[in-house]
Design a protein around this motif. Sequence first.
Motif, PDB file in Angstrom:
ATOM      1  N   LYS A  15       0.848  -1.198   0.000  1.00  0.00           N
ATOM      2  CA  LYS A  15       0.000   0.000   0.000  1.00  0.00           C
ATOM      3  C   LYS A  15       0.879   1.242   0.000  1.00  0.00           C
ATOM      4  CE  LYS A  15      -2.799  -2.200   3.074  1.00  0.00           C
ATOM      5  NZ  LYS A  15      -3.084  -2.131   4.458  1.00  0.00           N
ATOM      6  N   VAL A  16       0.902   1.948  -1.144  1.00  0.00           N
ATOM      7  CA  VAL A  16       1.707   3.157  -1.306  1.00  0.00           C
ATOM      8  C   VAL A  16       0.796   4.260  -1.826  1.00  0.00           C
ATOM      9  CG1 VAL A  16       3.656   4.202  -2.539  1.00  0.00           C
ATOM     10  CG2 VAL A  16       3.798   1.822  -1.781  1.00  0.00           C
ATOM     11  N   PHE A  17       0.894   5.437  -1.187  1.00  0.00           N
ATOM     12  CA  PHE A  17       0.060   6.569  -1.565  1.00  0.00           C
ATOM     13  C   PHE A  17       0.930   7.780  -1.866  1.00  0.00           C
ATOM     14  CE2 PHE A  17      -2.351   3.944   1.377  1.00  0.00           C
ATOM     15  CZ  PHE A  17      -3.477   3.670   0.619  1.00  0.00           C
ATOM     16  N   TYR A  18       0.508   8.588  -2.830  1.00  0.00           N
ATOM     17  CA  TYR A  18       1.217   9.819  -3.170  1.00  0.00           C
ATOM     18  C   TYR A  18       0.563  10.994  -2.448  1.00  0.00           C
ATOM     19  CZ  TYR A  18       2.981  13.803  -5.722  1.00  0.00           C
ATOM     20  OH  TYR A  18       3.565  15.005  -6.033  1.00  0.00           O
ATOM     21  N   GLY A  19       1.358  11.851  -1.882  1.00  0.00           N
ATOM     22  CA  GLY A  19       0.860  13.081  -1.267  1.00  0.00           C
ATOM     23  C   GLY A  19       0.438  12.894   0.170  1.00  0.00           C
ATOM     24  N   ILE A  20      -0.729  12.309   0.383  1.00  0.00           N
ATOM     25  CA  ILE A  20      -1.200  12.031   1.746  1.00  0.00           C
ATOM     26  C   ILE A  20      -1.868  10.673   1.745  1.00  0.00           C
ATOM     27  CG2 ILE A  20      -1.558  14.454   2.402  1.00  0.00           C
ATOM     28  CD1 ILE A  20      -4.543  14.047   1.942  1.00  0.00           C
ATOM     29  N   GLY A  21      -1.804  10.022   2.855  1.00  0.00           N
ATOM     30  CA  GLY A  21      -2.539   8.770   3.005  1.00  0.00           C
ATOM     31  C   GLY A  21      -3.820   9.098   3.749  1.00  0.00           C
ATOM     32  N   ARG A  22      -4.938   8.807   3.191  1.00  0.00           N
ATOM     33  CA  ARG A  22      -6.206   9.088   3.874  1.00  0.00           C
ATOM     34  C   ARG A  22      -6.465   7.957   4.867  1.00  0.00           C
ATOM     35  NH1 ARG A  22      -8.308  13.478   1.609  1.00  0.00           N
ATOM     36  NH2 ARG A  22      -7.866  13.886  -0.552  1.00  0.00           N
ATOM     37  N   PHE A  23      -6.460   8.309   6.143  1.00  0.00           N
ATOM     38  CA  PHE A  23      -6.530   7.305   7.192  1.00  0.00           C
ATOM     39  C   PHE A  23      -7.903   7.178   7.830  1.00  0.00           C
ATOM     40  CE2 PHE A  23      -2.103   8.536   6.817  1.00  0.00           C
ATOM     41  CZ  PHE A  23      -1.517   7.299   6.642  1.00  0.00           C
ATOM     42  N   GLN A  24      -8.754   8.156   7.612  1.00  0.00           N
ATOM     43  CA  GLN A  24     -10.081   8.104   8.216  1.00  0.00           C
ATOM     44  C   GLN A  24     -10.860   6.916   7.665  1.00  0.00           C
ATOM     45  OE1 GLN A  24     -12.276  11.723   7.649  1.00  0.00           O
ATOM     46  NE2 GLN A  24     -12.621  11.896   9.839  1.00  0.00           N
ATOM     47  N   ASN A  25     -11.513   6.196   8.533  1.00  0.00           N
ATOM     48  CA  ASN A  25     -12.330   5.026   8.180  1.00  0.00           C
ATOM     49  C   ASN A  25     -11.534   3.867   7.589  1.00  0.00           C
ATOM     50  OD1 ASN A  25     -14.696   6.375   9.018  1.00  0.00           O
ATOM     51  ND2 ASN A  25     -14.812   7.409   7.028  1.00  0.00           N
ATOM     52  N   ARG A  26     -10.218   3.852   7.805  1.00  0.00           N
ATOM     53  CA  ARG A  26      -9.412   2.715   7.354  1.00  0.00           C
ATOM     54  C   ARG A  26      -9.150   1.822   8.548  1.00  0.00           C
ATOM     55  NH1 ARG A  26      -4.281   4.696   4.300  1.00  0.00           N
ATOM     56  NH2 ARG A  26      -3.712   2.569   4.764  1.00  0.00           N
ATOM     57  N   ASN A  27      -9.306   0.522   8.354  1.00  0.00           N
ATOM     58  CA  ASN A  27      -9.035  -0.425   9.438  1.00  0.00           C
ATOM     59  C   ASN A  27      -7.550  -0.538   9.730  1.00  0.00           C
ATOM     60  OD1 ASN A  27     -11.738  -1.017   9.828  1.00  0.00           O
ATOM     61  ND2 ASN A  27     -11.715  -2.677   8.333  1.00  0.00           N
ATOM     62  N   ASN A  28      -6.754  -0.631   8.677  1.00  0.00           N
ATOM     63  CA  ASN A  28      -5.322  -0.828   8.832  1.00  0.00           C
ATOM     64  C   ASN A  28      -4.591   0.388   8.269  1.00  0.00           C
ATOM     65  OD1 ASN A  28      -2.583  -1.649   8.230  1.00  0.00           O
ATOM     66  ND2 ASN A  28      -3.257  -3.730   8.685  1.00  0.00           N
TER      67      ASN A  28
END
Length: 115
Positions: A15-28
Amino acid sequence: MNKKIKEALQEVEPKVFYGIGRFQNRNNWDCIVYGRRRKGKTESRAGVIIRYFVAIVKEEEIPEGMEEKVLQAMKKVGFDKSNTETTYDYVEKSGETMVEIATMEFSKVEKRCRV
């Protein structure tokens, strides 16, 4: 360039994200987030230096040796570790668990061509 960086980092963490990782409502929350930090002329003014950040985000703790794997992945696409220190931050995930974040900075010089 972003596609190459993402592919190289996915060899370390899927799991790789550019800019920001959206963490809201993510389990992991386990992932890598990367992005551009700044761009400017080299001291000789003959090229441009591009700086990127890479943040390893892991619940509980970052596995031993993961920073080195990120370093090798970034070297594969032509980046060197900047002389800035790796920073570690800690956040609490909804009162459930602690999250460790290691942020590193990398740079790459691109030669400018004169016309």
